[in-house]
Write a protein that holds these residues in place. Structure first.
Motif, PDB file in Angstrom:
ATOM      1  N   TRP A  58      14.682 -41.684 -21.433  1.00  0.00           N
ATOM      2  CA  TRP A  58      16.529 -40.638 -22.145  1.00  0.00           C
ATOM      3  C   TRP A  58      16.614 -39.958 -22.349  1.00  0.00           C
ATOM      4  CZ3 TRP A  58      18.579 -39.511 -26.767  1.00  0.00           C
ATOM      5  CH2 TRP A  58      19.895 -39.521 -26.931  1.00  0.00           C
ATOM      6  N   TYR A  59      17.330 -38.409 -22.070  1.00  0.00           N
ATOM      7  CA  TYR A  59      18.033 -37.682 -22.731  1.00  0.00           C
ATOM      8  C   TYR A  59      18.812 -37.482 -23.423  1.00  0.00           C
ATOM      9  CZ  TYR A  59      14.055 -37.105 -19.664  1.00  0.00           C
ATOM     10  OH  TYR A  59      13.169 -36.945 -18.203  1.00  0.00           O
ATOM     11  N   SER A  60      19.772 -36.085 -24.119  1.00  0.00           N
ATOM     12  CA  SER A  60      20.567 -35.526 -24.804  1.00  0.00           C
ATOM     13  C   SER A  60      20.528 -33.791 -25.135  1.00  0.00           C
ATOM     14  CB  SER A  60      20.783 -36.485 -25.764  1.00  0.00           C
ATOM     15  OG  SER A  60      22.373 -36.306 -25.305  1.00  0.00           O
ATOM     16  N   ILE A  61      21.651 -34.358 -25.822  1.00  0.00           N
ATOM     17  CA  ILE A  61      21.873 -32.554 -26.658  1.00  0.00           C
ATOM     18  C   ILE A  61      21.648 -33.223 -27.834  1.00  0.00           C
ATOM     19  CG2 ILE A  61      22.539 -30.378 -26.879  1.00  0.00           C
ATOM     20  CD1 ILE A  61      24.025 -30.936 -23.871  1.00  0.00           C
ATOM     21  N   GLU A  62      21.280 -32.608 -28.364  1.00  0.00           N
ATOM     22  CA  GLU A  62      21.191 -32.852 -30.267  1.00  0.00           C
ATOM     23  C   GLU A  62      21.825 -32.019 -31.286  1.00  0.00           C
ATOM     24  OE1 GLU A  62      17.691 -34.601 -33.607  1.00  0.00           O
ATOM     25  OE2 GLU A  62      17.227 -32.478 -33.407  1.00  0.00           O
ATOM     26  N   LYS A  63      21.868 -30.134 -30.890  1.00  0.00           N
ATOM     27  CA  LYS A  63      22.587 -29.512 -31.310  1.00  0.00           C
ATOM     28  C   LYS A  63      22.590 -27.960 -30.850  1.00  0.00           C
ATOM     29  CE  LYS A  63      23.379 -27.595 -36.225  1.00  0.00           C
ATOM     30  NZ  LYS A  63      23.925 -27.214 -35.806  1.00  0.00           N
ATOM     31  N   ILE A  64      23.759 -27.368 -30.497  1.00  0.00           N
ATOM     32  CA  ILE A  64      23.697 -26.541 -29.932  1.00  0.00           C
ATOM     33  C   ILE A  64      24.298 -25.025 -31.236  1.00  0.00           C
ATOM     34  CG2 ILE A  64      25.672 -25.033 -28.502  1.00  0.00           C
ATOM     35  CD1 ILE A  64      25.582 -27.233 -26.973  1.00  0.00           C
ATOM     36  N   ASN A  65      23.257 -24.379 -31.287  1.00  0.00           N
ATOM     37  CA  ASN A  65      23.812 -23.455 -32.100  1.00  0.00           C
ATOM     38  C   ASN A  65      24.543 -22.171 -31.811  1.00  0.00           C
ATOM     39  OD1 ASN A  65      22.388 -24.476 -34.683  1.00  0.00           O
ATOM     40  ND2 ASN A  65      20.710 -23.532 -33.959  1.00  0.00           N
ATOM     41  N   ILE A  66      25.517 -21.637 -32.160  1.00  0.00           N
ATOM     42  CA  ILE A  66      26.301 -20.468 -31.384  1.00  0.00           C
ATOM     43  C   ILE A  66      25.936 -18.972 -32.479  1.00  0.00           C
ATOM     44  CG2 ILE A  66      28.872 -19.672 -31.071  1.00  0.00           C
ATOM     45  CD1 ILE A  66      29.646 -22.938 -31.857  1.00  0.00           C
ATOM     46  N   ILE A  67      25.596 -18.175 -31.272  1.00  0.00           N
ATOM     47  CA  ILE A  67      24.751 -16.986 -32.201  1.00  0.00           C
ATOM     48  C   ILE A  67      25.705 -15.905 -31.788  1.00  0.00           C
ATOM     49  CG2 ILE A  67      22.721 -15.472 -31.538  1.00  0.00           C
ATOM     50  CD1 ILE A  67      20.925 -17.069 -30.721  1.00  0.00           C
ATOM     51  N   ASN A  68      26.181 -15.335 -30.640  1.00  0.00           N
ATOM     52  CA  ASN A  68      27.305 -14.716 -29.894  1.00  0.00           C
ATOM     53  C   ASN A  68      28.031 -15.546 -29.424  1.00  0.00           C
ATOM     54  OD1 ASN A  68      26.706 -12.542 -31.760  1.00  0.00           O
ATOM     55  ND2 ASN A  68      25.045 -12.287 -30.501  1.00  0.00           N
ATOM     56  N   ASP A  69      29.075 -14.902 -28.229  1.00  0.00           N
ATOM     57  CA  ASP A  69      29.534 -14.660 -27.266  1.00  0.00           C
ATOM     58  C   ASP A  69      29.037 -15.315 -26.660  1.00  0.00           C
ATOM     59  OD1 ASP A  69      32.269 -15.443 -28.432  1.00  0.00           O
ATOM     60  OD2 ASP A  69      32.719 -13.118 -27.719  1.00  0.00           O
ATOM     61  N   ASN A  70      28.966 -16.436 -25.825  1.00  0.00           N
ATOM     62  CA  ASN A  70      27.776 -16.610 -24.386  1.00  0.00           C
ATOM     63  C   ASN A  70      26.089 -16.663 -24.699  1.00  0.00           C
ATOM     64  OD1 ASN A  70      29.838 -17.192 -21.775  1.00  0.00           O
ATOM     65  ND2 ASN A  70      29.759 -15.043 -22.238  1.00  0.00           N
ATOM     66  N   GLU A  71      26.076 -16.807 -25.588  1.00  0.00           N
ATOM     67  CA  GLU A  71      24.862 -16.971 -26.673  1.00  0.00           C
ATOM     68  C   GLU A  71      24.641 -17.897 -27.561  1.00  0.00           C
ATOM     69  OE1 GLU A  71      21.509 -14.009 -28.862  1.00  0.00           O
ATOM     70  OE2 GLU A  71      23.678 -13.297 -28.582  1.00  0.00           O
ATOM     71  N   TYR A  72      23.043 -19.061 -27.355  1.00  0.00           N
ATOM     72  CA  TYR A  72      23.230 -20.009 -27.586  1.00  0.00           C
ATOM     73  C   TYR A  72      21.891 -20.548 -27.751  1.00  0.00           C
ATOM     74  CZ  TYR A  72      28.363 -20.600 -26.131  1.00  0.00           C
ATOM     75  OH  TYR A  72      29.668 -20.262 -26.338  1.00  0.00           O
ATOM     76  N   GLU A  73      21.781 -21.255 -28.959  1.00  0.00           N
ATOM     77  CA  GLU A  73      20.461 -22.059 -29.003  1.00  0.00           C
ATOM     78  C   GLU A  73      20.709 -23.373 -28.847  1.00  0.00           C
ATOM     79  OE1 GLU A  73      18.054 -18.760 -32.214  1.00  0.00           O
ATOM     80  OE2 GLU A  73      18.842 -21.017 -32.981  1.00  0.00           O
ATOM     81  N   ILE A  74      19.680 -24.342 -27.866  1.00  0.00           N
ATOM     82  CA  ILE A  74      19.443 -25.291 -27.743  1.00  0.00           C
ATOM     83  C   ILE A  74      18.875 -26.410 -27.654  1.00  0.00           C
ATOM     84  CG2 ILE A  74      21.451 -27.179 -26.708  1.00  0.00           C
ATOM     85  CD1 ILE A  74      21.802 -24.911 -24.444  1.00  0.00           C
ATOM     86  N   ILE A  75      19.037 -27.652 -28.983  1.00  0.00           N
ATOM     87  CA  ILE A  75      17.445 -28.353 -28.859  1.00  0.00           C
ATOM     88  C   ILE A  75      18.520 -29.585 -28.042  1.00  0.00           C
ATOM     89  CG2 ILE A  75      16.699 -29.454 -30.573  1.00  0.00           C
ATOM     90  CD1 ILE A  75      17.153 -27.153 -32.979  1.00  0.00           C
ATOM     91  N   PHE A  76      17.139 -30.207 -27.432  1.00  0.00           N
ATOM     92  CA  PHE A  76      17.458 -30.959 -26.215  1.00  0.00           C
ATOM     93  C   PHE A  76      16.051 -32.204 -26.882  1.00  0.00           C
ATOM     94  CE2 PHE A  76      18.546 -27.580 -23.798  1.00  0.00           C
ATOM     95  CZ  PHE A  76      19.738 -27.738 -22.782  1.00  0.00           C
ATOM     96  N   ILE A  77      17.164 -33.848 -26.769  1.00  0.00           N
ATOM     97  CA  ILE A  77      15.530 -34.350 -27.369  1.00  0.00           C
ATOM     98  C   ILE A  77      15.700 -35.302 -26.440  1.00  0.00           C
ATOM     99  CG2 ILE A  77      16.733 -34.379 -30.027  1.00  0.00           C
ATOM    100  CD1 ILE A  77      18.292 -36.383 -29.484  1.00  0.00           C
ATOM    101  N   ASN A  78      14.603 -35.888 -25.834  1.00  0.00           N
ATOM    102  CA  ASN A  78      14.249 -37.059 -25.118  1.00  0.00           C
ATOM    103  C   ASN A  78      13.546 -37.899 -25.398  1.00  0.00           C
ATOM    104  OD1 ASN A  78      12.624 -35.066 -24.258  1.00  0.00           O
ATOM    105  ND2 ASN A  78      11.157 -36.588 -23.879  1.00  0.00           N
ATOM    106  N   CYS A  79      13.394 -39.713 -24.740  1.00  0.00           N
ATOM    107  CA  CYS A  79      12.540 -40.750 -25.074  1.00  0.00           C
ATOM    108  C   CYS A  79      12.261 -41.505 -24.058  1.00  0.00           C
ATOM    109  CB  CYS A  79      12.405 -41.564 -26.645  1.00  0.00           C
ATOM    110  SG  CYS A  79      14.046 -42.233 -26.106  1.00  0.00           S
ATOM    111  N   LYS A  80      11.640 -41.774 -23.930  1.00  0.00           N
ATOM    112  CA  LYS A  80      10.146 -43.052 -23.188  1.00  0.00           C
ATOM    113  C   LYS A  80      10.100 -44.058 -23.892  1.00  0.00           C
ATOM    114  CE  LYS A  80       7.369 -44.343 -19.937  1.00  0.00           C
ATOM    115  NZ  LYS A  80       7.657 -43.719 -18.708  1.00  0.00           N
ATOM    116  N   TYR A  81      11.484 -44.884 -23.626  1.00  0.00           N
ATOM    117  CA  TYR A  81      11.398 -46.102 -23.693  1.00  0.00           C
ATOM    118  C   TYR A  81      11.221 -46.885 -23.142  1.00  0.00           C
ATOM    119  CZ  TYR A  81      15.697 -46.397 -20.518  1.00  0.00           C
ATOM    120  OH  TYR A  81      16.378 -46.284 -19.544  1.00  0.00           O
ATOM    121  N   ASN A  82      10.569 -48.702 -23.185  1.00  0.00           N
ATOM    122  CA  ASN A  82       9.830 -50.117 -22.390  1.00  0.00           C
ATOM    123  C   ASN A  82       8.623 -49.348 -22.465  1.00  0.00           C
ATOM    124  OD1 ASN A  82      12.745 -51.322 -21.977  1.00  0.00           O
ATOM    125  ND2 ASN A  82      12.944 -50.096 -19.732  1.00  0.00           N
ATOM    126  N   HIS A  83       8.170 -48.983 -23.892  1.00  0.00           N
ATOM    127  CA  HIS A  83       6.578 -48.437 -23.867  1.00  0.00           C
ATOM    128  C   HIS A  83       6.391 -49.126 -24.503  1.00  0.00           C
ATOM    129  CE1 HIS A  83       2.962 -45.770 -21.928  1.00  0.00           C
ATOM    130  NE2 HIS A  83       3.387 -45.151 -23.801  1.00  0.00           N
TER     131      HIS A  83
END
Length: 142
Positions: A58-83
């Motif tokens: 499973w994958y998602s976006i946890e946070k988006i930090n806006i630095i400037n126009d058209n400039e971003y830091e993004i934190i993606f999260i994921n996990c493996k389940y049924n394991h």
């Protein structure tokens, strides 16, 4: 008695990608609308996710930090389940059953940086890949 010493050196590969799209004539053109796109994700409370049922990831976006126009830091999260492998004590070698539920997994974080149509992505073996990011972005656009 020997004592083991563990050294944890964090070395990461950073991958570079260009973000493109198809125009009306099916020509590949740079995707410069990233600002509007990121605001759309933020305004929808990061609701978007991709569930790969084949691999139970499973994958998602946890946070988006806006630095400037058209400039971003993004934190993606994921996990493996049924394991749910058993826990093992490294001193006694005793095993016990995992307390995780089938729909839970260990959180993995992948960092990314986007400026205009360029993507810098932290490379992680069990993290979010550029392919998964394109799947997430396509889900947001549907």
């Amino acid at each position: 008695m020997m004592k083991k010493t563990y050294t944890n050196l964090l070395e990461r590969k950073i991958l570079y990608y260009e973000i493109n799209r198809l125009d009306a004539a099916n020509n590949v053109v740079p995707f410069y609308e990233i600002d509007c796109f990121m605001n759309y994700i933020i305004n929808n409370n990061y609701y978007f996710y991709y569930d790969d049922k084949r691999s139970s990831k499973w994958y998602s976006i946890e946070k988006i930090n806006i630095i400037n126009d058209n400039e971003y830091e993004i934190i993606f999260i994921n996990c493996k389940y049924n394991h749910r492998p058993n826990y093992i004590n490294v001193v006694t070698k005793e095993e016990r059953e995992s307390q995780k539920e089938k729909d839970e997994g260990d959180k993995e974080i992948t960092h990314a940086y986007i400026k205009e149509n360029r993507l810098l992505l932290e490379s992680r073996r069990s993290g979010t890949t550029a392919y998964i990011i394109s799947r997430l972005f396509n889900i947001c656009c549907i």
